[in-house]
Design an enzyme around this catalytic site. Sequence first.
Site, short mmCIF file in Angstrom:
data_model
loop_
_atom_site.label_atom_id
_atom_site.label_comp_id
_atom_site.label_asym_id
_atom_site.label_seq_id
_atom_site.Cartn_x
_atom_site.Cartn_y
_atom_site.Cartn_z
N GLY A 74 0.79 -1.22 0.00
CA GLY A 74 0.00 0.00 0.00
C GLY A 74 0.82 1.27 0.00
CD GLN A 191 -6.55 -1.41 7.96
OE1 GLN A 191 -7.23 -2.39 8.25
NE2 GLN A 191 -5.27 -1.31 8.31
CB CYS A 336 3.27 2.33 10.54
SG CYS A 336 1.91 3.49 10.61
#
Length: 402
Positions: A74, A191, A336
């Site tokens: 992504g 998501q 992250c």
Amino acid sequence: MIQTKPMIYLDHNATTPVCKEVLEAMPELATAWGNASSIHWAGRGPKNIIRDARKAVADAVGASTLEIIFTVGGSEANNTVIKGVFEYFQTAQHLPPEQRRRTHYMCSAVEHPAVFKTMMHMKSLGVRVDVIPVNRRGEIDMKFYEEHLCEETALVSVMFANNETGTLFPIKQMAEMAHAKGALFHTDAVQAFGKVPVNLHELGVDFASFSGHKFYSIKGSGFLYSRKGSNFSPLIHGGAQERHRRGGTENTLGIGCLGVVASRANLIAEKVKSMTLLRDHMEARILSEISEVTVTASETPRLPNTSALVLKGADGETMLMSLDLKGYAVSTGAACSSGNPEPSPVLLAMGLTRDEAQNSLRISLGWETTLEQVDSFVDTLKAVVDRLRSLKKEEEGDSCHV
């Protein structure tokens, strides 16, 4: 007899376990070691794997095969769109001057860092970037969006679903509004796939980003949807792979694994129903059995698997570590950002206080989560929160006597 603690994974928005079908397919996929660009026998197997995966992925997200570009995930897809659209508008000499002057970009205040930080990088290059606010319910400020869209807007990037709260955004409506101004629209849909049905042609977006490890495939694989006629300059120059839109020898194994999961897309509706029932059951128990808990964005349309909790008087990081020691994997926010002592920027952007953000926990269920696992987690969470609150009261009592 030695009792072992349960190992229960409830952090599926961070990453998902590789599904059984992918694990079973990997040995055969791995034997296709040739280069798909080769015209001899060693290239034919990889080429067929990539072709079949592209068809499966396109069918799963409501796209055509020519609109699918394979990436490593992504973040690459997001960077490709944001940087690539800017470069295209700046360098395409065939465009009229008014098109080349499109240097205005927009994104929401709760984007994943792969979008938000890329937008801030573009801002450092002199691009005008407007950040669209959200309210405490996680809803995007549509009035701000409408007022700031203009003839100079080149690109709008708003996520399909928020990774921390699960909030779903009105992507189709926002894309239509962007197109009315001649702007392109990108959605970070990392998501979404595997948690809700996705049909990109119906949504009307120009670009969409996906990452394989978020939907039960392996890491290092993903794809970018680029609607026919939506132009951008490639982020990675090189060979003619991906129709000159992404250079580099294809990751045949990763792409093949994407195809395996995409071929199971017909199961998503069933999984959505089961995850919704489990999440609602979990939240009902937590709200009735643990005091002073709120569910963030509970009144807003959201992913069926995601629950963001604020538990007053219980530090999120301490809760996470305590639950981890007991065998439960949850999160305090985006994976992250792990290791960052600051509270979640997403929750702060929604208007939560620093204390509320620091007392937050994210639980994200998966395809294989069971009722027994959810109930076991709630029982353990109750005990952890009670202990942390008791310790806090003791500390406060001791400090009063100092």
